[in-house]
Design a protein around this motif. Structure first.
Motif, mmCIF file in Angstrom:
data_model
loop_
_atom_site.group_PDB
_atom_site.id
_atom_site.type_symbol
_atom_site.label_atom_id
_atom_site.label_comp_id
_atom_site.label_asym_id
_atom_site.label_seq_id
_atom_site.Cartn_x
_atom_site.Cartn_y
_atom_site.Cartn_z
ATOM 1 N N GLN A 179 75.196 23.359 28.306
ATOM 2 C CA GLN A 179 75.529 22.062 28.888
ATOM 3 C C GLN A 179 74.271 21.208 28.946
ATOM 4 O OE1 GLN A 179 77.402 23.096 32.688
ATOM 5 N NE2 GLN A 179 79.332 22.390 31.832
ATOM 6 N N LYS A 180 74.347 20.017 28.397
ATOM 7 C CA LYS A 180 73.170 19.149 28.347
ATOM 8 C C LYS A 180 73.050 18.333 29.630
ATOM 9 C CE LYS A 180 72.755 18.866 23.330
ATOM 10 N NZ LYS A 180 72.530 17.995 22.179
ATOM 11 N N ASN A 181 72.497 18.979 30.652
ATOM 12 C CA ASN A 181 72.231 18.263 31.894
ATOM 13 C C ASN A 181 70.908 18.759 32.491
ATOM 14 O OD1 ASN A 181 72.797 20.661 33.498
ATOM 15 N ND2 ASN A 181 74.976 20.235 33.163
ATOM 16 N N THR A 204 70.838 22.475 33.980
ATOM 17 C CA THR A 204 70.849 23.561 32.997
ATOM 18 C C THR A 204 69.476 23.741 32.356
ATOM 19 O OG1 THR A 204 73.198 23.225 32.501
ATOM 20 C CG2 THR A 204 71.883 24.366 30.842
ATOM 21 N N GLU A 236 71.014 12.948 31.064
ATOM 22 C CA GLU A 236 72.254 12.493 31.704
ATOM 23 C C GLU A 236 72.415 10.985 31.631
ATOM 24 O OE1 GLU A 236 72.313 14.129 35.659
ATOM 25 O OE2 GLU A 236 72.077 16.191 34.939
#
Length: 398
Positions: free
Chosen positions: A3-5, A8, A40
């Motif tokens: 997950q690209k946040n 993470t 984000e």
């Protein structure tokens, strides 16, 4: 699937990276000018510029094109051979600095290490020892020799620290004279201490130091890793003082983010170096030299030194106009500014970060502001609003 946040990536960093940086849990994705966005999509105004590195802003189109063009031609050849970008960068740096020789490195710390070697080789050639004198609150890097020149806090746990290094109080000529003897090879100084809290050398002191070094046959080294390449409103901070060093070290802003540093030296000390005395594998390869050449061109053609001077004066005047009672002093030249408070500034930096401004706390109580030199006044106005709001919230929270 990752997950690209921010959360993470922060966890992955903690799992795999050597935990030597106390990072803010933000993962940046791309930037443009003085603005930068995280994964984000949150936007920030960058008042830190990679610690005075991104002086022409993030992803300046001319720098990007130069890197892309050079990457498609030639990345690395070793220093057994010449490359056009290295030759032209060497010529440019000599012309700009007034010094005679250049050695290209990968970083600031490597530049300082090389400067120490050159100074010692020269000192030994005239029958002197190899001791190096530095100043309290200085910062010259994180290698073993460079931490020997700096704060005791950075030396803890890394003993034995290399011998032959002495420290004296900043701006104190009498203290220098007390420790100098025939074993002294060089004195190294930042014209403006960066990590130490944006402390400016006294002009009279620097001139006296130059005269004293000449009389005693001591090499004078200026560490311009943070102050150089337009940051203070001049190409090099030495120009503010009218003092010429024997050796000058550069890095940070020289390549707009690619790893490049430089050692510049006059003919007197350079003549002591012989074939094989020093070397580097990656230093000055075609890619980084191409980036550095166009960085210098942008600083000159886009008048960024004058912008640094004008915007720095504007920013200092706006901070002073706040008349905040917690501010003890506002220091600096150009867009190298330190605001000293009567409290530790890390909570202030966190407040500003929450509101979309990147800054830095240094020397415990100093807010360091070193943005891109081409930052807009619109962004600077927003920074001032954030600073005021952050100080107000801290006050209200006790």
């Amino acid at each position: 699937m990752i997950q690209k946040n921010n959360k993470t990536y922060n966890q992955l960093d903690q799992n795999y990276y050597l935990q030597t940086f106390k990072r803010y849990p933000i993962t940046f994705d791309y930037g443009k000018g003085a603005n930068i966005w995280d994964v984000e999509g949150n936007k920030y105004i960058d008042m830190l510029a990679g610690i005075a590195v991104n002086s022409v802003g993030h992803c300046h189109p001319k720098v990007v094109k130069a890197i892309q063009d050079q990457a498609a031609k030639l990345l690395h050849i070793s220093n057994f051979y010449l490359s056009e970008p290295q030759v032209m960068l060497s010529k440019k740096l000599v012309e700009l600095s007034g010094l005679n020789r250049v050695f290209l490195t990968n970083s600031g710390a490597e530049s300082v290490e090389g400067a120490i070697k050159i100074a010692r080789k020269y000192a030994h050639s005239i029958g002197r020892g190899g001791n190096i004198i530095s100043f309290e609150n200085s910062f010259h890097g994180r290698t073993l020799a460079t931490i020997a020149t700096g704060k005791k806090a950075y030396q803890k746990g890394f003993e034995p620290i290399p011998k032959g290094f002495l420290q004296v109080p900043f701006n104190n000529m009498e203290a220098v004279k007390k420790v100098v003897d025939n074993n002294t090879a060089a004195i190294i100084i930042e014209p403006i201490q960066g990590e130490g809290g944006i402390n400016i050398a006294n002009k009279t002191f620097l001139k006296a130091l130059r005269t004293f070094c000449d009389e005693q046959l001591i090499v004078l080294i200026f560490d311009e890793i943070q102050t150089g390449i337009g940051r203070t409103g001049k190409m090099f901070a030495k120009e503010h003082f009218g003092v010429e060093p024997d050796i000058m070290t550069l890095a940070k802003a020289l390549g707009s983010g690619v790893p490049i540093g430089a050692i510049l030296s006059n003919e007197k000390v350079s003549s002591a170096i012989e074939f094989g005395d020093h070397g580097t594998t990656f230093g000055g390869n075609p890619l980084v030299c191409a980036a550095a050449l166009v960085t210098l061109d942008v600083i000159e053609t886009e008048n960024l030194m004058e912008q640094a001077k004008e915007k720095g004066a504007w920013l200092k005047s706006k901070i002073a106009a706040m008349k905040n009672p917690t501010i003890k002093e506002i220091r600096g030249k150009g867009l190298m500014i330190g605001v000293e408070f009567d409290f530790e500034t890390k909570p202030l930096v966190l407040k500003m970060l929450e509101k979309g401004v990147l800054a830095n706390a240094t020397s415990n109580t100093v807010l360091r502001l070193v943005p891109p030199l081409n930052i807009s006044y619109e962004d600077l106005e927003k920074v001032m609003e954030v600073l005021k709001k952050s100080l107000k919230e801290l006050k209200n929270n006790g």
